[in-house]
Design a protein around this motif. Sequence first.
Motif, PDB file in Angstrom:
ATOM      1  N   LYS A 147       0.847  -1.193   0.000  1.00  0.00           N
ATOM      2  CA  LYS A 147       0.000   0.000   0.000  1.00  0.00           C
ATOM      3  C   LYS A 147       0.883   1.243   0.000  1.00  0.00           C
ATOM      4  O   LYS A 147       1.571   1.513   0.978  1.00  0.00           O
ATOM      5  CB  LYS A 147      -0.928   0.039   1.218  1.00  0.00           C
ATOM      6  N   GLU A 173       2.633   1.154 -10.910  1.00  0.00           N
ATOM      7  CA  GLU A 173       1.254   1.605 -10.738  1.00  0.00           C
ATOM      8  C   GLU A 173       1.146   3.129 -10.724  1.00  0.00           C
ATOM      9  O   GLU A 173       0.218   3.698 -11.286  1.00  0.00           O
ATOM     10  CB  GLU A 173       0.683   1.041  -9.438  1.00  0.00           C
ATOM     11  N   GLN A 177       4.827   6.359  -5.956  1.00  0.00           N
ATOM     12  CA  GLN A 177       5.255   5.123  -5.300  1.00  0.00           C
ATOM     13  C   GLN A 177       6.640   4.708  -5.784  1.00  0.00           C
ATOM     14  O   GLN A 177       7.505   4.338  -4.983  1.00  0.00           O
ATOM     15  CB  GLN A 177       4.242   4.012  -5.585  1.00  0.00           C
ATOM     16  N   ARG A 212     -11.908   2.009  -5.641  1.00  0.00           N
ATOM     17  CA  ARG A 212     -11.807   0.605  -5.267  1.00  0.00           C
ATOM     18  C   ARG A 212     -11.478  -0.199  -6.522  1.00  0.00           C
ATOM     19  O   ARG A 212     -12.195  -0.166  -7.509  1.00  0.00           O
ATOM     20  CB  ARG A 212     -13.121   0.111  -4.644  1.00  0.00           C
ATOM     21  N   ARG A 213     -10.385  -0.952  -6.471  1.00  0.00           N
ATOM     22  CA  ARG A 213      -9.976  -1.754  -7.613  1.00  0.00           C
ATOM     23  C   ARG A 213     -10.182  -3.226  -7.292  1.00  0.00           C
ATOM     24  O   ARG A 213     -10.154  -3.631  -6.134  1.00  0.00           O
ATOM     25  CB  ARG A 213      -8.504  -1.494  -7.948  1.00  0.00           C
ATOM     26  N   SER A 214     -10.380  -4.015  -8.323  1.00  0.00           N
ATOM     27  CA  SER A 214     -10.557  -5.449  -8.119  1.00  0.00           C
ATOM     28  C   SER A 214      -9.269  -6.056  -7.579  1.00  0.00           C
ATOM     29  O   SER A 214      -8.175  -5.514  -7.765  1.00  0.00           O
ATOM     30  CB  SER A 214     -10.935  -6.128  -9.436  1.00  0.00           C
ATOM     31  N   LEU A 215      -9.396  -7.193  -6.910  1.00  0.00           N
ATOM     32  CA  LEU A 215      -8.220  -7.880  -6.376  1.00  0.00           C
ATOM     33  C   LEU A 215      -7.271  -8.281  -7.489  1.00  0.00           C
ATOM     34  O   LEU A 215      -6.052  -8.246  -7.323  1.00  0.00           O
ATOM     35  CB  LEU A 215      -8.661  -9.114  -5.578  1.00  0.00           C
ATOM     36  N   THR A 217      -6.776  -6.670 -10.342  1.00  0.00           N
ATOM     37  CA  THR A 217      -6.063  -5.461 -10.752  1.00  0.00           C
ATOM     38  C   THR A 217      -4.985  -5.096  -9.738  1.00  0.00           C
ATOM     39  O   THR A 217      -3.861  -4.722 -10.102  1.00  0.00           O
ATOM     40  CB  THR A 217      -7.047  -4.293 -10.920  1.00  0.00           C
ATOM     41  N   GLN A 218      -5.326  -5.199  -8.453  1.00  0.00           N
ATOM     42  CA  GLN A 218      -4.357  -4.899  -7.406  1.00  0.00           C
ATOM     43  C   GLN A 218      -3.162  -5.848  -7.470  1.00  0.00           C
ATOM     44  O   GLN A 218      -2.010  -5.421  -7.345  1.00  0.00           O
ATOM     45  CB  GLN A 218      -5.019  -4.997  -6.030  1.00  0.00           C
ATOM     46  N   LEU A 219      -3.444  -7.127  -7.643  1.00  0.00           N
ATOM     47  CA  LEU A 219      -2.371  -8.130  -7.701  1.00  0.00           C
ATOM     48  C   LEU A 219      -1.466  -7.883  -8.900  1.00  0.00           C
ATOM     49  O   LEU A 219      -0.232  -7.949  -8.796  1.00  0.00           O
ATOM     50  CB  LEU A 219      -2.968  -9.540  -7.764  1.00  0.00           C
ATOM     51  N   GLY A 221      -0.915  -5.073 -10.315  1.00  0.00           N
ATOM     52  CA  GLY A 221      -0.120  -3.890 -10.025  1.00  0.00           C
ATOM     53  C   GLY A 221       1.057  -4.189  -9.120  1.00  0.00           C
ATOM     54  O   GLY A 221       2.172  -3.707  -9.338  1.00  0.00           O
ATOM     55  N   ARG A 222       0.819  -4.997  -8.097  1.00  0.00           N
ATOM     56  CA  ARG A 222       1.907  -5.374  -7.179  1.00  0.00           C
ATOM     57  C   ARG A 222       3.002  -6.140  -7.908  1.00  0.00           C
ATOM     58  O   ARG A 222       4.197  -5.884  -7.708  1.00  0.00           O
ATOM     59  CB  ARG A 222       1.378  -6.247  -6.035  1.00  0.00           C
TER      60      ARG A 222
END
Length: 236
Positions: A147, A173, A177, A212-215, A217-219, A221-222
């Motif tokens: 995060k 992303e 960051q 709020r992004r989908s899991l 999309t988050q994954l 990005g990570r």
Amino acid sequence: MISVCMATFNGQDFVIRQLESIMKQLDTNDQILIVDDRSTDNTVKLIREHYGDRVEIHINETNSGPIKSFEKAISLAKGDFIFLSDQDDIWENDKVAKVQNAFQDPDVMLVTHDAYVVDGNLKIIELSWNTFNNNDIEQGLFGNIIKNAYTGCMMAFRKELKPLILPFPDSIEMHDQWIALVCMIERKKIVHISEPLMKYVRHGGNVTAIKRRSLTTQLKGRIGTIQAILSHKKKH
């Protein structure tokens, strides 16, 4: 010399207000550099009418998004210290002075600060952006991959960081960051000023508005961020 790097897109309703809050804190030899991402309103026209050649404007050939716009702006910055700015916030009158004071330590590479959170009418929503967004500035490299606690418009850094952060990897992303992560990887000194030094305007149209992004999309990005870090380590 200071360079203020701003990315604009359809900001005619607030960009002059922001530039006024910045301009009064700069010397005449400081640089204000804007990369406009193909605005379809009067953003560029208004800036030119108000400031002429005092503000340097570069217009993207195609709509490229905030990461590429800030990459271009930073690459063109000539200052010893580079401040990042959004188009719709308002700097407090002592922001530049207090950030520059932190740079009196020659080892400091990156300075960040807090901000008041305000609505479109400039009414304070929260006294601290870091509290509002649950940011943990002290969480380190891994925590900031999970995060991001760093916000670009609340950052300034030395020009010596440019060859380490540019070009921005395609897989990251967000640019803020990435800048913070590179500082951590390279063991560069980061100073955080807990005092709010700007009004961070949340009006629903911000590029960095909370979404709020989908899991999935988050994954993705990570993973992309981790790939960029590993590639950076190989090069440096």
